[in-house]
Design an enzyme around this catalytic site. Structure first.
Site, PDB file in Angstrom:
ATOM      1  N   ARG A  88       0.845  -1.157   0.238  1.00 25.57           N
ATOM      2  CA  ARG A  88      -0.101   0.054   0.005  1.00 25.57           C
ATOM      3  C   ARG A  88       0.640   1.190  -0.112  1.00 25.57           C
ATOM      4  O   ARG A  88       0.232   2.279  -0.001  1.00 25.57           O
ATOM      5  CB  ARG A  88      -1.042   0.072   1.331  1.00 25.57           C
ATOM      6  CG  ARG A  88      -2.317  -0.371   1.250  1.00 25.57           C
ATOM      7  CD  ARG A  88      -2.670  -0.409   2.428  1.00 25.57           C
ATOM      8  NE  ARG A  88      -4.072  -0.146   2.579  1.00 25.57           N
ATOM      9  CZ  ARG A  88      -5.252  -1.246   2.679  1.00 25.57           C
ATOM     10  NH1 ARG A  88      -4.671  -2.250   2.521  1.00 25.57           N
ATOM     11  NH2 ARG A  88      -6.269  -0.716   2.678  1.00 25.57           N
ATOM     12  N   ARG A 170     -10.017   6.896   4.334  1.00 19.68           N
ATOM     13  CA  ARG A 170      -9.147   5.875   4.091  1.00 19.68           C
ATOM     14  C   ARG A 170      -9.338   6.065   2.428  1.00 19.68           C
ATOM     15  O   ARG A 170      -8.041   5.674   2.014  1.00 19.68           O
ATOM     16  CB  ARG A 170     -10.077   4.597   4.114  1.00 19.68           C
ATOM     17  CG  ARG A 170      -9.827   3.925   5.475  1.00 19.68           C
ATOM     18  CD  ARG A 170     -10.994   3.125   6.104  1.00 19.68           C
ATOM     19  NE  ARG A 170     -10.976   2.061   4.917  1.00 19.68           N
ATOM     20  CZ  ARG A 170     -12.343   1.475   4.969  1.00 19.68           C
ATOM     21  NH1 ARG A 170     -13.188   1.721   5.982  1.00 19.68           N
ATOM     22  NH2 ARG A 170     -12.349   0.305   4.084  1.00 19.68           N
TER      23      ARG A 170
END
Ligand code: AP5
Ligand code: MG
Length: 217
Positions: A88, A170
């Site tokens: 990520r 997020r």
């Protein structure tokens, strides 16, 4: 076959990873699921991770890299694996390259599922997950037959980080920290772009069709 699934929160990574793992008989490695497990067990790692997860922030790279490194050495990864939610960050992607080199493995393809922000917020609001087996449903798009999990009868719950303001955070974190990985893997010729806005079945069929022919056993 060794795959990575990239995509925003709610893009359908978990949904597709589960189906792909079943079809190709490869291990499904979801860092989000592993961290939620640690939180549920109340381990030291879980306590630390929860602070970040509840705010919609990323858990520190060193923690996640350590977990994945150990997981990739397990027996069920011999036939292949699908990474869901990892890497990520650029640091995680570079660490993964190093780990795979050490293990003598290679990524075959990186599936990039695209879904716009408003759609992911909508999907996540209606997501329900099984506390016992982790199965994922959607009250609108993929509803369970009753109030409990179709597969195991477990309780269905809404994730702590699925409140709208946390989902928006997020998404912001995804744009800043994870989206640059699309270029990282595109330069290496690994990216397969998939339109994630269609039905679960259509997205799945497109992924299977797009995988390099030599992998489609
Ligand atoms: P993680 O659990 O990975 O969450 P995420 O990336 O935000 O993704 P989601 O699980 O929310 O969405 P998804 O893409 O899997 O979609 P799903 O298939 O469920 O991470 C959670 C947290 O853990 C992070 O915020 C971070 O704190 C930490 N973390 C994890 N990995 C980390 C890492 N590597 N580094 C640092 N921190 C890390 O689908 C969503 C809903 O839509 C479901 O209801 C589903 O039924 C429905 N749906 C799916 N596909 C479709 C479709 N085609 N049409 C209609 N509905 C659909
Ligand atoms: Mg997921």
């Amino acid at each position: 076959m060794n795959l990575i699934l990239l995509g925003a929160p709610g893009a359908g990574k978990g949904t597709q990873a589960k189906r792909l793992a079943e079809k190709y008989k490869i291990a499904h490695i979801s860092t989000g699921d592993m961290l939620r497990d640690a939180v549920a067990r109340g381990s030291d790692l879980g306590k630390k991770a929860k602070e970040y997860m509840d705010r919609g922030e990323l858990v520190p790279d060193d923690i996640v890299i350590g977990i994945v490194k150990e997981r990739l050495k397990e027996e069920d990864c011999r036939n292949g694996f699908i990474l869901d939610g990892f890497p990520r960050t650029l640091k995680q992607a570079e660490a993964l390259d190093k780990i795979l080199l050490e293990l003598g493995k290679e990524i075959d393809a990186v599936i990039n599922i695209f879904v716009p922000e408003d759609e992911v917020v909508k999907r996540i609001a209606y997501r329900r997950s099984c506390r016992r087996c982790g199965a994922v449903y959607n009250l609108i798009y993929d509803p369970p037959k009753g109030d409990v999990c179709d597969k195991c009868g477990g309780d269905l719950y809404q994730r702590d980080d699925d409140k709208e303001e946390v989902v928006r955070e997020r998404y912001r974190v995804y744009r800043n920290r994870t989206e640059p990985l699309i270029e990282y893997y595109r330069k290496r010729g690994k990216i397969i772009d998939v339109n994630g806005t269609r039905s679960i079945e259509d997205v799945f069929n497109e992924i299977v069709r797009s995988l390099p022919k030599k992998l489609n056993f």
